[in-house]
Design a protein around this motif. Sequence first.
Motif, PDB file in Angstrom:
ATOM      1  N   UNK B  85     -64.514 -30.745 -21.874  1.00  0.00           N
ATOM      2  CA  UNK B  85     -63.816 -30.891 -20.590  1.00  0.00           C
ATOM      3  C   UNK B  85     -64.830 -31.197 -19.485  1.00  0.00           C
ATOM      4  N   UNK B 310     -47.975 -21.173 -15.065  1.00  0.00           N
ATOM      5  CA  UNK B 310     -49.097 -20.303 -14.742  1.00  0.00           C
ATOM      6  C   UNK B 310     -48.962 -19.955 -13.268  1.00  0.00           C
ATOM      7  N   UNK B 312     -49.854 -18.714  -9.519  1.00  0.00           N
ATOM      8  CA  UNK B 312     -51.040 -18.904  -8.687  1.00  0.00           C
ATOM      9  C   UNK B 312     -51.463 -20.353  -8.584  1.00  0.00           C
ATOM     10  N   UNK B 313     -50.761 -21.209  -9.311  1.00  0.00           N
ATOM     11  CA  UNK B 313     -51.054 -22.638  -9.227  1.00  0.00           C
ATOM     12  C   UNK B 313     -50.485 -23.151  -7.908  1.00  0.00           C
ATOM     13  N   UNK B 437     -52.634 -16.013 -20.334  1.00  0.00           N
ATOM     14  CA  UNK B 437     -53.835 -15.947 -19.498  1.00  0.00           C
ATOM     15  C   UNK B 437     -54.585 -17.244 -19.738  1.00  0.00           C
ATOM     16  N   UNK B 438     -54.297 -18.227 -18.927  1.00  0.00           N
ATOM     17  CA  UNK B 438     -54.777 -19.576 -19.232  1.00  0.00           C
ATOM     18  C   UNK B 438     -56.305 -19.624 -19.239  1.00  0.00           C
ATOM     19  N   UNK B 439     -56.813 -20.215 -20.310  1.00  0.00           N
ATOM     20  CA  UNK B 439     -58.261 -20.400 -20.484  1.00  0.00           C
ATOM     21  C   UNK B 439     -59.044 -19.106 -20.649  1.00  0.00           C
ATOM     22  N   UNK B 440     -58.358 -17.998 -20.893  1.00  0.00           N
ATOM     23  CA  UNK B 440     -59.064 -16.758 -21.218  1.00  0.00           C
ATOM     24  C   UNK B 440     -59.058 -16.671 -22.740  1.00  0.00           C
ATOM     25  N   UNK B 442     -60.221 -14.719 -24.945  1.00  0.00           N
ATOM     26  CA  UNK B 442     -59.912 -13.454 -25.613  1.00  0.00           C
ATOM     27  C   UNK B 442     -58.414 -13.189 -25.672  1.00  0.00           C
ATOM     28  N   UNK B 443     -57.651 -13.880 -24.866  1.00  0.00           N
ATOM     29  CA  UNK B 443     -56.199 -13.736 -24.906  1.00  0.00           C
ATOM     30  C   UNK B 443     -55.603 -14.929 -25.642  1.00  0.00           C
ATOM     31  N   UNK B 626     -50.733  -5.001 -27.484  1.00  0.00           N
ATOM     32  CA  UNK B 626     -52.013  -5.505 -26.973  1.00  0.00           C
ATOM     33  C   UNK B 626     -52.086  -5.502 -25.442  1.00  0.00           C
ATOM     34  N   UNK B 627     -51.090  -4.928 -24.821  1.00  0.00           N
ATOM     35  CA  UNK B 627     -51.043  -4.832 -23.357  1.00  0.00           C
ATOM     36  C   UNK B 627     -51.207  -6.220 -22.734  1.00  0.00           C
ATOM     37  N   UNK B 628     -50.379  -7.114 -23.193  1.00  0.00           N
ATOM     38  CA  UNK B 628     -50.399  -8.485 -22.685  1.00  0.00           C
ATOM     39  C   UNK B 628     -49.536  -8.663 -21.446  1.00  0.00           C
ATOM     40  N   UNK B 629     -48.595  -7.770 -21.260  1.00  0.00           N
ATOM     41  CA  UNK B 629     -47.641  -7.958 -20.165  1.00  0.00           C
ATOM     42  C   UNK B 629     -48.214  -7.444 -18.849  1.00  0.00           C
ATOM     43  N   UNK B 630     -47.856  -8.147 -17.807  1.00  0.00           N
ATOM     44  CA  UNK B 630     -48.357  -7.813 -16.472  1.00  0.00           C
ATOM     45  C   UNK B 630     -47.344  -6.878 -15.799  1.00  0.00           C
TER      46      UNK B 630
END
Lengths: 711, 711
Positions: B85, B310, B312-313, B437-440, B442-443, B626-630
């Motif tokens: 990229x 996503x 915050x965009x 979690x875009x571009x993270x 580990x997620x 996995x505690x993915x939810x916000x």
Amino acid sequence: MNYLKKLVMAMLCLMCTLQVIAQEHPSIMLTKKNIEAVRKGTTTYPLLKKSYQKVKADADKAIAEPINVPTPKDAGGGATHEQHKKNYTNMLNCGIAYQISGDKKYATYVESMLLKYAADYSKWPLHPKRKENHQAGKIFWQSLNDFVWQVYTIQGYDMVYDAISQKNRAAINAGLFEPMLKFFTIDCKETFDKIHNHGTWDIAAVGMTGYVLNKPEYVEMAIKGSAKDGKTGYLAQIDQLFSPDGYYTEGPYYQRYALLPFIIFAKAINNYQPALKIFEYRNQLLANAINTSLQLTYTDGTFFPINDAVKGKTYETAELVYGVDIAYADIKPMPDLLDVAGRQNEVIVSDAGLKVAADLHAGKAKPFAYQSQLIKDGASGKEGGLGILRYGNNEDQQTLLIKAASQGMGHGHFDRLNLLYYDNGVEVFPDYGSARFINIESKKGGDYLPENKSWAKQTVAHNTLVVDQTSNYKGNPDVAQKNYPEVLYFKSDKNLQVISAAERNAYPGVQMIRTSALLKVAELSKPLVIDIFQTLSDKSHQYDLPFWYKGHVVDASIKVNAFADQLKPLGEKYGYQHIWLNAEQPVKEKTGYLSILNNKRFYTVHFATDTAVNLKMLSLGANDPEMNLVESKAFMLSSPKSNNQTFFNVIETHGNSNPVSETTTGASSKVSDLKILSSSKDQVTVSFKVKNKLYTYQINYNNKENFIKLN
Amino acid sequence: MNYLKKLVMAMLCLMCTLQVIAQEHPSIMLTKKNIEAVRKGTTTYPLLKKSYQKVKADADKAIAEPINVPTPKDAGGGATHEQHKKNYTNMLNCGIAYQISGDKKYATYVESMLLKYAADYSKWPLHPKRKENHQAGKIFWQSLNDFVWQVYTIQGYDMVYDAISQKNRAAINAGLFEPMLKFFTIDCKETFDKIHNHGTWDIAAVGMTGYVLNKPEYVEMAIKGSAKDGKTGYLAQIDQLFSPDGYYTEGPYYQRYALLPFIIFAKAINNYQPALKIFEYRNQLLANAINTSLQLTYTDGTFFPINDAVKGKTYETAELVYGVDIAYADIKPMPDLLDVAGRQNEVIVSDAGLKVAADLHAGKAKPFAYQSQLIKDGASGKEGGLGILRYGNNEDQQTLLIKAASQGMGHGHFDRLNLLYYDNGVEVFPDYGSARFINIESKKGGDYLPENKSWAKQTVAHNTLVVDQTSNYKGNPDVAQKNYPEVLYFKSDKNLQVISAAERNAYPGVQMIRTSALLKVAELSKPLVIDIFQTLSDKSHQYDLPFWYKGHVVDASIKVNAFADQLKPLGEKYGYQHIWLNAEQPVKEKTGYLSILNNKRFYTVHFATDTAVNLKMLSLGANDPEMNLVESKAFMLSSPKSNNQTFFNVIETHGNSNPVSETTTGASSKVSDLKILSSSKDQVTVSFKVKNKLYTYQINYNNKENFIKLN
């Protein structure tokens, strides 16, 4: 006892000067001799102009409405409470508008309102509602609000004094101010003589009223206490309520509140009795206290919310507009105060505000100089303190606070050796502050909620160690008040800033020592937080170290497996009953990490322990039937059973994740291989790697010359 | 079929002009004839200067590092993914830096990198990792990223074309671009001919490469599809992917993403084949699409996060920097676009960017004109739409969105008749967006998480009605894609803005009609949200209407008694398994209210129902190992059993609570006495009081002349 000597000198001065009180109106924030200059300044200097426009607009709004002096009835946040608050603001605004514009209608408004108060005040009984554990006022549900009311009102009166007929002044004095002076000094004598911020407000109200009404006996009582012996009163309060560093023991939130009556009254004393040199008193204590208030904020202007604090309070608060204006104009014109004044975006329409606005306009401002410092607590500076470590400019600053201060009286929390961490303009490891929705009447009249005691004050609500699931001093404020941590070491070099403090009394038989540092290593652009929490005990205990965090955990070395279909509270008391246990995993390797994404930046907390711990994921909200608690979450390192225990944590601040550009950089931590090499009562040695470079970090508790050794 | 006619005309034009393609470099965003002007502009116009400085700084940073073309290996967010990229960005930046500065070192960098790609590309197999359900790329884990890579790279190549020797150009073409064209059109033929945003990127990459390499057959395929019959390809995509209002069916997040290849390729077409008049195509469809993208933001610039978005965009995203610059410079110079350009704080260093920066510098900007509007969905505008109601200026705007659009393909959510409410610069009743979690890395490599399907897409995750604890269309996307809501009415008068829509297929045998309005009444300064959700059914159902809210509930008419020592999930599937039930209370009176404090302002939701409901307090996080939810929370009106059901809600926006000044005003709602007077399939009549003035509000579904009657 340097300041005791000063006290005696000051008292001598006082004797000499009390009789030569100036009798000219106005004579407090705005003085007669300066009116013309301030008037001109409101058309010349943008900030003064804007500030006056706001005062005048508010004054115009006030006089457009009928005067409303309701019979006191409601608790904090309720209608009569808010109306009486509004009234004193209106009177002050109209007083200023009268002085600047010369338009008598504003004076008439104040006069009419005061006549109405004078007609009713004596008829009012003590307020029918009563704030729990607080002395009642007459206008408000606690006397404190009555004192505050008068500190503002007397200024408004002073400004319109010359516009009121002798007869009406007599009526106002007889019906309102004189009975009020009696109420404040006799009915509220206990508060008046108490070394406490409520007392300061009482004293300032009485003293300022004494000046304006030319009643020197009240001024004398205010300055020297009701017995006029100097054991209580204003000077005694300056001596005892502040540390030599200008720290007020209740913490920043109450410091800025306590400060206002101190500085307004000082300004009045300085105008009426300049020979007292009140601003010089105790090595310019008041100037120190104002500066310390500002140093007790993060770079976004919010006060560190330790103890019972309302979060979101900033140095834009009115008390610090007064503080900054007076500090700059009357004590010392530090150009970085102008930066704060600019961000406050307001000055007091006053002699001091004129000077600030003029110098700001002249471009004299410099960025506020936040400093890494140890702020000592206690009247003689020997009761612990706050260690504040800062790195980076005011636009993007890492700030680490270790609270090793004393209990802070009734508003103190059981949070010995608490850690707060800020970065990138936001909280990372926050303090809960108080459990309170201030001025929201539906939430217990805006007062502290029951959860303030059951949760916010408890040790587990903070980022510090909990022993055996109990709070420091078993939550007993009286015992806690008698003990304080010892600051072992403080240093603030550019690449290594350290605070080390011990608390030996919070848990019987357990010594706790926390040593926290901001360490800049060559491999990384931002310093690491190196945090070593050591306990020493002959007996076995459960040690819990929570990190209440903001953001979202996006990575962990340990596979978290959260409870899927049922949540239970973590415990039964000392705040544990309010915590839901979301997950629990053993950390068999005694080391691991969690990465948190917060405000587009990563925070990786690496940890190592010398006995095996469990990692617990927590969220707040159990046993909270009225849903008073605000969302909070934590991870906790929990050591089920050990005597001595060392927690070694390294917090790396790294990378960036941008949802707008959808780019992520530096998401992986560069720190690894945390090891506790040795840990004893004299020395702790740990090691870690940064990009594979090995660092050995050693604490030598008994060697102040070489307290931290880094290899 | 107006646009079909146009299509034919365009295709005829195309035949005529294909042979007269200009062969000059550069010829896309930056054109040879304009270089001198742009060069001068980078020293004259602040925004262009700043934008170029950034490009040049990035280019300088790029050439300072060794060229790195790693063998593709990692998933999204991983090292090789990010490196490739970075490479295309670097090549584009260096291309621009070469054109503006004339310094050959930048061209050499692009040349060397392309030679490296040319040497390796053919050796690379399909990417070893594979994004779930997506076609593999060669450079990236999905072919989409390869197309995007080429859309940028070909521009960089075009800019340094003249600086590369014939021999090296031949090597680059033979080793990289030609095999890539084959890969994009043959291996990826299915995508190339798909009417879908991945196809658009494929087409744009192929078409632009065709222009730059002077390979008209590829241009023709790009414009008319691989069969060159116009059934697929660029024009077919413009016809079918956008509604006549310029709405892209997948929603705002994908609209701005889809938009970029459309407009860059349009710009290329316009430069190479101006006779095609591509910007005029389908009534200036591309200009409409750009404007609609901007209208799909709240005043803080964030896109409405409906469907897989996503959060915050914002419109600061690169795609809309291109969009705004081209819309302004090449289509229509609307002065309010300059406001957006100013807030983007960036222009493309290009012909278009020059014009934008010059006009911004000349002070031509006007505030962006947000409009209340119905944005219709579907190629012919008949598949529902989004109703956007706005009140107030761009500094403090109430915005209500009702989603009555079609499913929106694979990224669509089951959220028919969803409501979003914004005010005071923030979300009040938000949409969750996607679980990602875009571009993270580990997620799940930054990809959609499993909870995107199990939670974010489900109906209960939205502010709309759930029938019998299932999702719309039982969560079947294919069935959902075939059906869409009907917009019954839209009106945007100053004091009454209304959207009414019906969804009749989401739940068998249940008709749902939502009619939502912003109603300005004389008694209040801000409009009320009047929201009536009606269901009609022959059979009995459970009806759940959740309001996912931001802030904290500070008051309620019903005494909430939250579960103290245990939490259980609300249900077992369709997203209910992810919700903790925090409290449940019957609302026997069939009416009540809750007040929320959010960003210092109060929002009181009054509700009335025609059968008794339970009030449930909810929070997110169950069955989330996995505690993915916000963190999210809601209150839900739950009607356990009824046939027809009417929910009547009035949301009052009021008051202020300021933690800095510690003042609270207008905390009490002025709305009361909600009543449902009648409710049938033809008409609903309700009443409520504002400061004791009675209002009767009537919906007449069958009377478009008098759809809302207010007394």
